[in-house]
Scaffold this motif. Structure first.
Motif, PDB file in Angstrom:
ATOM      1  N   ASN A  45       0.805  -1.229   0.000  1.00 55.90           N
ATOM      2  CA  ASN A  45       0.000   0.000   0.000  1.00 55.90           C
ATOM      3  C   ASN A  45       0.838   1.279   0.000  1.00 55.90           C
ATOM      4  OD1 ASN A  45       0.876  -0.149   2.663  1.00 55.90           O
ATOM      5  ND2 ASN A  45      -1.024   0.705   3.457  1.00 55.90           N
ATOM      6  N   SER A  46       2.166   1.174   0.009  1.00 56.18           N
ATOM      7  CA  SER A  46       3.020   2.351   0.007  1.00 56.18           C
ATOM      8  C   SER A  46       4.261   2.044  -0.837  1.00 56.18           C
ATOM      9  CB  SER A  46       3.426   2.708   1.440  1.00 56.18           C
ATOM     10  OG  SER A  46       4.281   3.816   1.448  1.00 56.18           O
ATOM     11  N   LYS A  47       4.323   2.650  -2.037  1.00 60.30           N
ATOM     12  CA  LYS A  47       5.453   2.343  -2.907  1.00 60.30           C
ATOM     13  C   LYS A  47       5.847   3.538  -3.763  1.00 60.30           C
ATOM     14  CE  LYS A  47       2.696   0.439  -6.703  1.00 60.30           C
ATOM     15  NZ  LYS A  47       2.429  -0.749  -7.517  1.00 60.30           N
ATOM     16  N   PHE A  48       7.098   3.535  -4.159  1.00 63.84           N
ATOM     17  CA  PHE A  48       7.659   4.504  -5.090  1.00 63.84           C
ATOM     18  C   PHE A  48       7.899   3.753  -6.392  1.00 63.84           C
ATOM     19  CE2 PHE A  48      11.388   6.643  -6.950  1.00 63.84           C
ATOM     20  CZ  PHE A  48      10.846   7.905  -7.108  1.00 63.84           C
ATOM     21  N   THR A  49       7.458   4.309  -7.514  1.00 65.41           N
ATOM     22  CA  THR A  49       7.558   3.642  -8.816  1.00 65.41           C
ATOM     23  C   THR A  49       8.309   4.514  -9.813  1.00 65.41           C
ATOM     24  OG1 THR A  49       5.469   2.488  -8.485  1.00 65.41           O
ATOM     25  CG2 THR A  49       6.216   2.698 -10.731  1.00 65.41           C
ATOM     26  N   PHE A  76       8.735   8.823 -19.477  1.00 64.78           N
ATOM     27  CA  PHE A  76       9.358   8.444 -18.213  1.00 64.78           C
ATOM     28  C   PHE A  76       8.494   9.001 -17.102  1.00 64.78           C
ATOM     29  CE2 PHE A  76      12.216   9.402 -14.658  1.00 64.78           C
ATOM     30  CZ  PHE A  76      12.727   8.134 -14.434  1.00 64.78           C
ATOM     31  N   ARG A  77       8.216   8.176 -16.107  1.00 65.96           N
ATOM     32  CA  ARG A  77       7.300   8.595 -15.051  1.00 65.96           C
ATOM     33  C   ARG A  77       7.832   8.131 -13.700  1.00 65.96           C
ATOM     34  NH1 ARG A  77       1.369   7.019 -16.640  1.00 65.96           N
ATOM     35  NH2 ARG A  77       2.374   5.080 -17.137  1.00 65.96           N
ATOM     36  N   MET A  78       7.728   8.995 -12.703  1.00 59.13           N
ATOM     37  CA  MET A  78       8.037   8.650 -11.309  1.00 59.13           C
ATOM     38  C   MET A  78       6.806   8.965 -10.493  1.00 59.13           C
ATOM     39  SD  MET A  78      12.004  10.036 -11.010  1.00 59.13           S
ATOM     40  CE  MET A  78      11.688  10.741  -9.451  1.00 59.13           C
ATOM     41  N   GLN A  79       6.403   8.024  -9.636  1.00 54.97           N
ATOM     42  CA  GLN A  79       5.187   8.203  -8.850  1.00 54.97           C
ATOM     43  C   GLN A  79       5.363   7.664  -7.438  1.00 54.97           C
ATOM     44  OE1 GLN A  79       1.481   7.056 -11.096  1.00 54.97           O
ATOM     45  NE2 GLN A  79       2.996   5.996 -12.315  1.00 54.97           N
ATOM     46  N   TYR A  80       4.576   8.207  -6.536  1.00 52.83           N
ATOM     47  CA  TYR A  80       4.471   7.643  -5.203  1.00 52.83           C
ATOM     48  C   TYR A  80       3.020   7.204  -5.029  1.00 52.83           C
ATOM     49  CZ  TYR A  80       4.112   7.089  -0.217  1.00 52.83           C
ATOM     50  OH  TYR A  80       3.877   6.563   1.026  1.00 52.83           O
ATOM     51  N   TRP A  81       2.812   5.942  -4.665  1.00 53.71           N
ATOM     52  CA  TRP A  81       1.470   5.386  -4.477  1.00 53.71           C
ATOM     53  C   TRP A  81       1.232   5.151  -2.991  1.00 53.71           C
ATOM     54  CZ3 TRP A  81      -1.855   3.525  -8.488  1.00 53.71           C
ATOM     55  CH2 TRP A  81      -1.349   3.669  -9.764  1.00 53.71           C
ATOM     56  N   LEU A  82       0.089   5.599  -2.525  1.00 56.72           N
ATOM     57  CA  LEU A  82      -0.336   5.332  -1.166  1.00 56.72           C
ATOM     58  C   LEU A  82      -1.813   4.942  -1.235  1.00 56.72           C
ATOM     59  CD1 LEU A  82       0.199   5.320   1.884  1.00 56.72           C
ATOM     60  CD2 LEU A  82      -0.449   7.735   1.901  1.00 56.72           C
ATOM     61  N   SER A  83      -2.142   3.765  -0.794  1.00 59.37           N
ATOM     62  CA  SER A  83      -3.536   3.331  -0.833  1.00 59.37           C
ATOM     63  C   SER A  83      -4.006   2.968   0.565  1.00 59.37           C
ATOM     64  CB  SER A  83      -3.712   2.157  -1.790  1.00 59.37           C
ATOM     65  OG  SER A  83      -2.864   1.096  -1.444  1.00 59.37           O
ATOM     66  N   PHE A  84      -5.295   3.096   0.776  1.00 62.61           N
ATOM     67  CA  PHE A  84      -5.872   2.850   2.099  1.00 62.61           C
ATOM     68  C   PHE A  84      -6.777   1.643   2.041  1.00 62.61           C
ATOM     69  CE2 PHE A  84      -5.007   7.327   1.715  1.00 62.61           C
ATOM     70  CZ  PHE A  84      -4.339   7.605   2.901  1.00 62.61           C
TER      71      PHE A  84
END
Length: 84
Positions: A45-49, A76-84
């Motif tokens: 649920n918490s990742k850097f891509t 090119f893409r950088m993302q931070y994912w946070l899910s609940f």
């Protein structure tokens, strides 16, 4: 869409590959690429891509990602994912 992935370090670092092709009323397009996920708390649920995708004739347009209809080229893409 097809995705495949594997952990390099269990529950911490993973790699993936992706590919897709769509055909519809507004044209056809495809994409292929891959990326790396880094899980911050060893949970999904918490990742850097970090991702690299090559797009061929994008049939979609989306303001939040900068995707333009008809686009061909690398993204090119950088993302931070946070899910609940």
């Amino acid at each position: 869409m097809v995705n495949a992935g594997a952990f390099l370090v269990p529950h911490r670092v993973g790699v993936y590959a992706l590919g897709s092709h769509v055909t519809g009323e507004f044209g056809s397009g495809s994409e292929f690429g891959g990326g790396l996920n880094y899980y911050l708390k060893e949970r999904e649920n918490s990742k850097f891509t970090v991702e690299f995708v090559y797009i061929e004739s994008s049939p979609a347009q989306q303001a939040r990602t900068g995707l333009v209809a008809g686009l061909t080229g690398p993204m090119f893409r950088m993302q931070y994912w946070l899910s609940f």
